[in-house]
Design a protein around this motif. Sequence first.
Motif, PDB file in Angstrom:
ATOM      1  N   LEU A   1      25.211   5.171 -15.040  1.00 63.42           N
ATOM      2  CA  LEU A   1      24.269   5.485 -13.957  1.00 63.42           C
ATOM      3  C   LEU A   1      24.907   6.364 -12.894  1.00 63.42           C
ATOM      4  O   LEU A   1      24.339   7.400 -12.486  1.00 63.42           O
ATOM      5  N   LEU A   2      26.072   5.961 -12.418  1.00 66.56           N
ATOM      6  CA  LEU A   2      26.688   6.650 -11.283  1.00 66.56           C
ATOM      7  C   LEU A   2      27.359   7.959 -11.681  1.00 66.56           C
ATOM      8  O   LEU A   2      27.821   8.701 -10.813  1.00 66.56           O
ATOM      9  N   SER A   3      27.378   8.247 -12.982  1.00 65.32           N
ATOM     10  CA  SER A   3      27.890   9.535 -13.434  1.00 65.32           C
ATOM     11  C   SER A   3      26.843  10.647 -13.298  1.00 65.32           C
ATOM     12  O   SER A   3      27.191  11.828 -13.357  1.00 65.32           O
TER      13      SER A   3
ATOM     14  N   PRO B   1      20.305   4.107 -18.315  1.00 62.34           N
ATOM     15  CA  PRO B   1      20.597   5.196 -17.382  1.00 62.34           C
ATOM     16  C   PRO B   1      19.881   6.499 -17.742  1.00 62.34           C
ATOM     17  O   PRO B   1      19.439   7.234 -16.848  1.00 62.34           O
ATOM     18  N   GLN B   2      19.754   6.786 -19.043  1.00 62.64           N
ATOM     19  CA  GLN B   2      19.026   7.985 -19.449  1.00 62.64           C
ATOM     20  C   GLN B   2      17.547   7.893 -19.048  1.00 62.64           C
ATOM     21  O   GLN B   2      16.966   8.866 -18.557  1.00 62.64           O
ATOM     22  N   VAL B   3      16.945   6.727 -19.287  1.00 59.54           N
ATOM     23  CA  VAL B   3      15.535   6.538 -18.932  1.00 59.54           C
ATOM     24  C   VAL B   3      15.335   6.707 -17.435  1.00 59.54           C
ATOM     25  O   VAL B   3      14.422   7.414 -16.981  1.00 59.54           O
TER      26      VAL B   3
ATOM     27  N   LEU C   1      34.355   6.670  -9.170  1.00 60.24           N
ATOM     28  CA  LEU C   1      33.531   7.826  -9.487  1.00 60.24           C
ATOM     29  C   LEU C   1      33.164   8.648  -8.254  1.00 60.24           C
ATOM     30  O   LEU C   1      32.486   9.672  -8.374  1.00 60.24           O
ATOM     31  N   GLY C   2      33.588   8.204  -7.084  1.00 58.59           N
ATOM     32  CA  GLY C   2      33.256   8.920  -5.862  1.00 58.59           C
ATOM     33  C   GLY C   2      31.789   8.873  -5.513  1.00 58.59           C
ATOM     34  O   GLY C   2      31.263   9.768  -4.834  1.00 58.59           O
TER      35      GLY C   2
END
Length: 435
Positions: free
Chosen positions: A22-24, A309-311, A57-58
């Motif tokens: 998600l956070l990417s 996360p894609q959805v 991941l910042g």
Amino acid sequence: MTVITFLGAGSVVFTRELLADLLSFDELRGVTLVLHDIDPERLETAEAIARRTAEQLGATPKIVASLDRRAALDGATYVINAIQVGMYAATVRDFNVPAAYGLRQTIGDTVGIGGIFRALRTFPVLAGIAADMRELCPDAWLLNYTNPMAMNVAYLAAIAPDLKVAGLCHSVFWTVHDLCKLVGVPLDEVDYSAAGVNHQAWLLRWEHRGESLYPRLDARIAEDPELRRRVRMDMYRRLGYFPTETSEHSSEYVPWYLHHDSEVERLRIPVGDYLRISEGNLAEYAATRTAVLAGEPLDLHREATEYAPQVIHSIETGTLRRIHANVANRGLIANLPEGFAVEVPCVVDRLGLRPERVGSLPPQCAAVNRGFVSVGELTVRAMLDGDPRLVRQAAMVDPNAAATLTLDQIWSLCDALTEAHGDLLPDPLRAPALL
């Protein structure tokens, strides 16, 4: 404000993977993440993982942890469900009690005796989640990862048809991923489509630049006798379409393998494998908790992005994707029962997740699926009607149980598991089921 609620966030390894995915995404780095679990220690661990993941991941999400499910669901945009009712202790009962009757299982989370009783433990919690969502976040998408996937999605479709529900499982993707490696073709050059039921869908098309890859798979199987010593390869050779779940899973959905010592040996079937997997999960949880509380960095490397996360990214940004998901069969697969959950290709964009109509499956594939679906339909109906006889009838038509046990043994086994699980089961289904 996009609010993503995790139910069962204490499944920390899976939560870590979802959070990393998600956070990417640049567009999701500032979302609100609400973590819920009923276990305070696991919730504390999940929160620590979320904060460490964001730091590495910042990203700058707002992170909230809550033991109160209603508070966690209030105002959610997306709800990711990964609960396991009864946890490891219930899984042990699902294996040990049937084993005493001579019934072999490998995973026990989908259909079969283990799947039936996992569903019956889960349905009451799903009913509570659905009621809370209707009141607190009626427009949210419920993205379900909890098994038994097909039964859970079918149950939600029956009790809350107004909710937006999609069941997400990576089995289709990883099946194609592994087959492409086997035949030496890059995954990103391949087109594919699968349909059926979760953990027993069929790879209907698998093509490289318009050419079917099945002949290449046939050649690999022909040249390697060890490849033929796997359940999925055996089913593919006999049915003509590759099933989209592991051999361990696939072996217990049909009557052909687990009852026979010779087949267990020939196809190297790991009986009771999920107990080993579950023990490994407990060890991994403990190691992850120790590491994150000690301030050690998390391994956030991901070979592929999970579906949820894609959805979420597609709905939030309008990015068009095609995935496989589990939804109620509303004319999607013509030769499987209407209303039960099916796994089909779906398009996702800003308008949401929309399933594609498949038409009819190859008749032999639909015939195998119908045995699977019958168990699920009767299990869902047992919950809806509060009828303990339907639990036994679901077990009676289960292919693996029916191939192994007498009817008296099946009823006695259901009685024993009902007693063993106690108040994890809904009260009406704990009543005696008299002949």
